[in-house]
Scaffold this motif. Structure first.
Motif, PDB file in Angstrom:
ATOM      1  N   ALA A 125       0.860  -1.225   0.030  1.00 37.75           N
ATOM      2  CA  ALA A 125       0.087  -0.161  -0.029  1.00 37.75           C
ATOM      3  C   ALA A 125       0.805   1.308  -0.016  1.00 37.75           C
ATOM      4  O   ALA A 125       1.796   1.111   0.572  1.00 37.75           O
ATOM      5  CB  ALA A 125      -0.799   0.144   1.038  1.00 37.75           C
ATOM      6  N   THR A 126       0.174   2.403  -0.698  1.00 36.49           N
ATOM      7  CA  THR A 126       1.020   3.580  -0.554  1.00 36.49           C
ATOM      8  C   THR A 126       0.278   4.300   0.504  1.00 36.49           C
ATOM      9  O   THR A 126      -0.899   4.715   0.554  1.00 36.49           O
ATOM     10  CB  THR A 126       0.756   4.412  -2.119  1.00 36.49           C
ATOM     11  N   VAL A 127       1.084   4.829   1.526  1.00 36.78           N
ATOM     12  CA  VAL A 127       0.557   5.737   2.517  1.00 36.78           C
ATOM     13  C   VAL A 127       1.389   7.058   2.169  1.00 36.78           C
ATOM     14  O   VAL A 127       2.410   7.227   2.623  1.00 36.78           O
ATOM     15  CB  VAL A 127       0.718   5.216   3.791  1.00 36.78           C
TER      16      VAL A 127
ATOM     17  N   GLN B  51       7.017  19.227  -4.377  1.00 38.25           N
ATOM     18  CA  GLN B  51       7.385  18.179  -5.418  1.00 38.25           C
ATOM     19  C   GLN B  51       6.950  16.981  -4.836  1.00 38.25           C
ATOM     20  O   GLN B  51       7.562  16.471  -3.772  1.00 38.25           O
ATOM     21  CB  GLN B  51       8.873  17.962  -5.891  1.00 38.25           C
ATOM     22  N   ASN B  52       5.779  16.307  -5.229  1.00 38.04           N
ATOM     23  CA  ASN B  52       5.122  15.242  -4.708  1.00 38.04           C
ATOM     24  C   ASN B  52       5.069  14.150  -5.484  1.00 38.04           C
ATOM     25  O   ASN B  52       5.023  14.160  -6.615  1.00 38.04           O
ATOM     26  CB  ASN B  52       3.720  15.627  -3.795  1.00 38.04           C
ATOM     27  N   GLY B  53       5.218  12.929  -4.836  1.00 37.38           N
ATOM     28  CA  GLY B  53       5.064  11.754  -5.546  1.00 37.38           C
ATOM     29  C   GLY B  53       4.595  10.637  -4.695  1.00 37.38           C
ATOM     30  O   GLY B  53       4.372  10.794  -3.580  1.00 37.38           O
ATOM     31  N   PRO B  54       4.466   9.388  -5.228  1.00 35.74           N
ATOM     32  CA  PRO B  54       3.641   8.494  -4.523  1.00 35.74           C
ATOM     33  C   PRO B  54       4.245   8.167  -3.240  1.00 35.74           C
ATOM     34  O   PRO B  54       5.828   7.736  -3.320  1.00 35.74           O
ATOM     35  CB  PRO B  54       3.647   7.079  -5.261  1.00 35.74           C
ATOM     36  N   GLY B  55       4.118   8.288  -2.070  1.00 33.10           N
ATOM     37  CA  GLY B  55       4.429   7.796  -0.667  1.00 33.10           C
ATOM     38  C   GLY B  55       5.667   8.981  -0.487  1.00 33.10           C
ATOM     39  O   GLY B  55       6.529   8.681   0.446  1.00 33.10           O
ATOM     40  N   MET B  56       5.419  10.121  -1.024  1.00 38.42           N
ATOM     41  CA  MET B  56       6.442  11.019  -0.780  1.00 38.42           C
ATOM     42  C   MET B  56       5.886  12.540  -0.983  1.00 38.42           C
ATOM     43  O   MET B  56       5.148  12.880  -1.845  1.00 38.42           O
ATOM     44  CB  MET B  56       7.751  10.872  -1.598  1.00 38.42           C
ATOM     45  N   ARG B  57       6.301  13.386   0.246  1.00 33.40           N
ATOM     46  CA  ARG B  57       5.890  14.757  -0.165  1.00 33.40           C
ATOM     47  C   ARG B  57       7.057  15.716   0.242  1.00 33.40           C
ATOM     48  O   ARG B  57       7.910  15.220   1.189  1.00 33.40           O
ATOM     49  CB  ARG B  57       4.797  15.301   1.026  1.00 33.40           C
ATOM     50  N   SER B  58       7.129  16.757  -0.429  1.00 31.46           N
ATOM     51  CA  SER B  58       8.569  17.467  -0.409  1.00 31.46           C
ATOM     52  C   SER B  58       8.397  18.970  -0.625  1.00 31.46           C
ATOM     53  O   SER B  58       7.547  19.199  -1.609  1.00 31.46           O
ATOM     54  CB  SER B  58       9.711  16.928  -1.232  1.00 31.46           C
ATOM     55  N   ASN B  59       9.082  19.728  -0.032  1.00 35.01           N
ATOM     56  CA  ASN B  59       9.078  21.172  -0.527  1.00 35.01           C
ATOM     57  C   ASN B  59      10.472  21.490  -0.762  1.00 35.01           C
ATOM     58  O   ASN B  59      11.717  20.863  -0.398  1.00 35.01           O
ATOM     59  CB  ASN B  59       8.837  22.046   0.873  1.00 35.01           C
TER      60      ASN B  59
ATOM     61  N   HIS C 236       5.504   2.799   0.433  1.00 37.57           N
ATOM     62  CA  HIS C 236       5.201   2.879  -1.246  1.00 37.57           C
ATOM     63  C   HIS C 236       5.781   1.599  -1.843  1.00 37.57           C
ATOM     64  O   HIS C 236       7.111   1.613  -1.448  1.00 37.57           O
ATOM     65  CB  HIS C 236       5.686   4.257  -1.805  1.00 37.57           C
ATOM     66  N   GLU C 237       5.192   0.836  -2.479  1.00 39.42           N
ATOM     67  CA  GLU C 237       5.581  -0.424  -3.112  1.00 39.42           C
ATOM     68  C   GLU C 237       6.442  -1.230  -2.309  1.00 39.42           C
ATOM     69  O   GLU C 237       7.412  -1.590  -2.466  1.00 39.42           O
ATOM     70  CB  GLU C 237       6.452  -0.027  -4.378  1.00 39.42           C
ATOM     71  N   GLY C 238       5.978  -1.491  -0.918  1.00 40.52           N
ATOM     72  CA  GLY C 238       6.651  -2.160   0.138  1.00 40.52           C
ATOM     73  C   GLY C 238       7.781  -1.857   0.742  1.00 40.52           C
ATOM     74  O   GLY C 238       8.295  -2.510   1.667  1.00 40.52           O
ATOM     75  N   ARG C 239       8.147  -0.613   0.573  1.00 35.03           N
ATOM     76  CA  ARG C 239       9.100   0.183   1.235  1.00 35.03           C
ATOM     77  C   ARG C 239       8.436   1.103   2.349  1.00 35.03           C
ATOM     78  O   ARG C 239       7.561   1.603   2.179  1.00 35.03           O
ATOM     79  CB  ARG C 239      10.087   1.099   0.371  1.00 35.03           C
TER      80      ARG C 239
ATOM     81  N   LEU D 253      13.209  19.423   1.136  1.00 39.12           N
ATOM     82  CA  LEU D 253      13.174  18.597   2.352  1.00 39.12           C
ATOM     83  C   LEU D 253      11.903  17.847   1.828  1.00 39.12           C
ATOM     84  O   LEU D 253      10.814  18.152   1.710  1.00 39.12           O
ATOM     85  CB  LEU D 253      12.706  19.497   3.397  1.00 39.12           C
ATOM     86  N   GLY D 254      12.011  16.250   1.898  1.00 32.48           N
ATOM     87  CA  GLY D 254      11.045  15.575   1.787  1.00 32.48           C
ATOM     88  C   GLY D 254      10.898  14.585   2.902  1.00 32.48           C
ATOM     89  O   GLY D 254      11.680  14.523   3.897  1.00 32.48           O
TER      90      GLY D 254
END
Length: 175
Positions: A22-24, A56-64, A91-94, A85-86
């Protein structure tokens, strides 16, 4: 009875795989520009333009990120500083640990040098002193990742490494 046990085990295994993959998305990290003192920007990027900030956000990550560039000079001297700063989630089992992210602390085709910051940090330097040296420094601290890209002309390697490490330390000191 055996069929019921098999169904329960299958459901449990499937549920485990689904949860693991799951992606959180994590909560947003703090804005990065205010975490760096104005004097640091003034010293590393003299005569700079206004600070630029974004996400700059991606699956399982948020950053400024925070970007500042020097204004044009007659001598051709220039500098720029980009800091991100992320914050990581699942995400993907990590898991959410920054150290678990593939490729964040290892760059191919460059020599990575360790730095004593956070849980782990590395940097590499590219470019030419006259046309501009660039350092890329990546560091992890728990679920946070700090990336610093600093470019400047006519700067010695030791000074550019210390500059990037100072910026990363400024950000890490707030976490």
């Amino acid at each position: 009875m055996a069929l019921a046990v098999c169904v329960l085990l299958s459901a449990a295994a499937g549920g485990w795989q689904g949860w693991r993959k799951a992606t959180v998305d994590p909560p947003a990290p703090p804005a990065v520009c205010p975490l760096i003192r104005a004097e640091v920007f003034d010293l590393l990027v003299p005569a700079h333009d206004a600070l630029q900030a974004g996400e700059q956000n991606g699956p399982g990550m948020r950053s400024n990120y925070c970007l500042v560039k020097s204004a044009s000079t007659k001598e051709g001297a220039r500098a720029s500083l980009w800091v991100s700063l992320g914050r990581y989630g699942r995400h993907e089992g990590r898991g959410p640990r920054c150290l678990d992210r593939d490729g964040l602390l290892m760059v191919i085709n460059n020599t990575n040098h360790p730095v004593a910051l956070g849980d782990r940090a590395v940097y590499f330097i590219a470019g030419d002193r006259e046309t501009g040296r660039r350092i890329n420094l990546s560091t992890c601290f728990g679920t946070y990742g700090v990336l610093v890209e600093y470019e400047a002309t006519a700067v010695a390697d030791t000074a550019i490494v210390e500059s990037a490490a100072t910026v990363a330390q400024e950000v890490l000191s707030w976490l």
